[in-house]
Write an enzyme that holds these catalytic residues in place. Structure first.
Site, PDB file in Angstrom:
ATOM      1  N   HIS A 130     -35.136  33.491  -4.949  1.00 35.25           N
ATOM      2  CA  HIS A 130     -35.514  33.115  -6.307  1.00 35.25           C
ATOM      3  C   HIS A 130     -34.348  32.550  -7.118  1.00 35.25           C
ATOM      4  O   HIS A 130     -33.203  32.953  -6.987  1.00 35.25           O
ATOM      5  CB  HIS A 130     -36.092  34.332  -7.040  1.00 35.25           C
ATOM      6  CG  HIS A 130     -35.154  35.502  -7.078  1.00 35.25           C
ATOM      7  ND1 HIS A 130     -34.228  35.700  -8.075  1.00 35.25           N
ATOM      8  CD2 HIS A 130     -34.998  36.536  -6.217  1.00 35.25           C
ATOM      9  CE1 HIS A 130     -33.536  36.802  -7.851  1.00 35.25           C
ATOM     10  NE2 HIS A 130     -33.990  37.334  -6.717  1.00 35.25           N
ATOM     11  N   ASP A 131     -34.667  31.557  -7.929  1.00 32.66           N
ATOM     12  CA  ASP A 131     -33.752  31.008  -8.936  1.00 32.66           C
ATOM     13  C   ASP A 131     -32.557  30.281  -8.334  1.00 32.66           C
ATOM     14  O   ASP A 131     -31.540  30.097  -9.013  1.00 32.66           O
ATOM     15  CB  ASP A 131     -33.270  32.109  -9.890  1.00 32.66           C
ATOM     16  CG  ASP A 131     -34.417  32.860 -10.536  1.00 32.66           C
ATOM     17  OD1 ASP A 131     -35.175  32.220 -11.280  1.00 32.66           O
ATOM     18  OD2 ASP A 131     -34.569  34.072 -10.279  1.00 32.66           O
ATOM     19  N   GLY A 148     -30.483  35.428  -4.539  1.00 32.31           N
ATOM     20  CA  GLY A 148     -30.966  34.822  -5.770  1.00 32.31           C
ATOM     21  C   GLY A 148     -29.861  34.214  -6.619  1.00 32.31           C
ATOM     22  O   GLY A 148     -28.691  34.572  -6.520  1.00 32.31           O
TER      23      GLY A 148
END
Length: 276
Positions: A130-131, A148
């Site tokens: 994520h991200d 992340g």
């Protein structure tokens, strides 16, 4: 197929594929057997999705991508803080996403987006959490794993079986060797290896492809001054950037020094270890 599915007449979709939700399929897209596409998904023109691919969530895939069997894109992040908020996975153009890769969308803590650029090669079993922000023309070898909130610039190589810690930044033209473990930031054009990975030299192979000999020599001299000096790396970078702005106006030197000064996780090196 769901009521909101829009498929261009030139697309070739297998009868065994499952497509549901607010899905838009572009021109000349090929979708293979038993692939599943659900959610708010957009697939750009001339993208080839092989068999047994899963694309879910709020995922945008650009043009001319090739997505190989068992890739999983857009499923919820592996983050305990994720609470089901709407977040995005955005993939650019002309990427090769090989077998069993997994890319997750963003979270609220990282701006709700994971973004992939153009012309990248992601070999089998690459994981992008994520991200993460990944630029253009990068190569991530088999089983490379991004935690992340990682930021990767352009023309970066990451070797196979290499995990990268959360919040790490990797600068343009850098290389991280296979079977390393990276927990700190790697400035542009550096080469790093080991567990934990440290800078061992310059990625001259990549530099020769993206700049001329004069620029390579300037960067070579800069790195020798930075990594062999007696003062702290940040102090040396501050001095170098002032000279580059005031006299040389050399953008590569400015970029390297700014990267060092903005680093939050630190730069992994041992003074004097940079290979000649």
């Amino acid at each position: 197929m769901g009521d909101c599915v829009e498929i261009h007449p030139s697309a070739n979709v297998s009868k065994t594929a499952v497509i549901e939700g607010n899905v838009k399929i572009g021109a000349n897209v090929i979708i293979g057997d038993y692939s599943v596409i659900k959610g708010n998904v957009e697939i750009g023109d001339n993208t080839y999705i092989y068999n047994h691919v899963t694309i879910m969530g709020h995922t945008r895939v650009g043009k001319l991508n090739k997505i190989f069997p068992n890739a999983v894109l857009g499923t919820p992040p592996q983050d305990l803080k994720y609470r089901g908020e709407d977040s995005i996975l955005e993939i650019g153009d002309n990427n090769a996403i090989r077998e069993s890769c997994m890319f997750n969308p963003g979270t609220e803590g990282g701006g709700n987006i994971t973004k992939i650029g153009n012309n990248n090669l992601f070999m089998a079993y690459v994981h992008i959490a994520h991200d993460c922000i990944v630029g253009d023309n990068n190569i991530l070898a088999n089983n490379a794993t991004l935690g992340g909130h990682i930021y990767i610039e352009n023309h970066v190589n990451i070797g196979g079986m290499t995990p990268v810690h959360q919040f790490v930044k990797i600068g343009e033209g850098a290389m991280v060797a296979g079977a390393s473990a990276l927990s700190q930031d790697i400035p542009p054009y550096c080469m790093a290896e080991g567990n934990r990975a440290k800078i061992i030299g310059l990625n001259r192979f990549r530099m020769r492809k993206i700049m001329d000999r004069v620029e390579i020599d300037k960067i070579d001299a800069l790195y020798k001054r930075l990594f062999s000096g007696n003062q702290s790396l940040r102090d040396l970078a501050s001095m170098e950037i002032e000279v580059a702005k005031g006299i040389q106006n050399n953008q590569n030197i400015i970029k390297i020094c700014e990267f060092i000064l903005k680093s939050e996780r630190g730069i992994p090196y041992k003074r004097g270890d940079l290979n000649e």
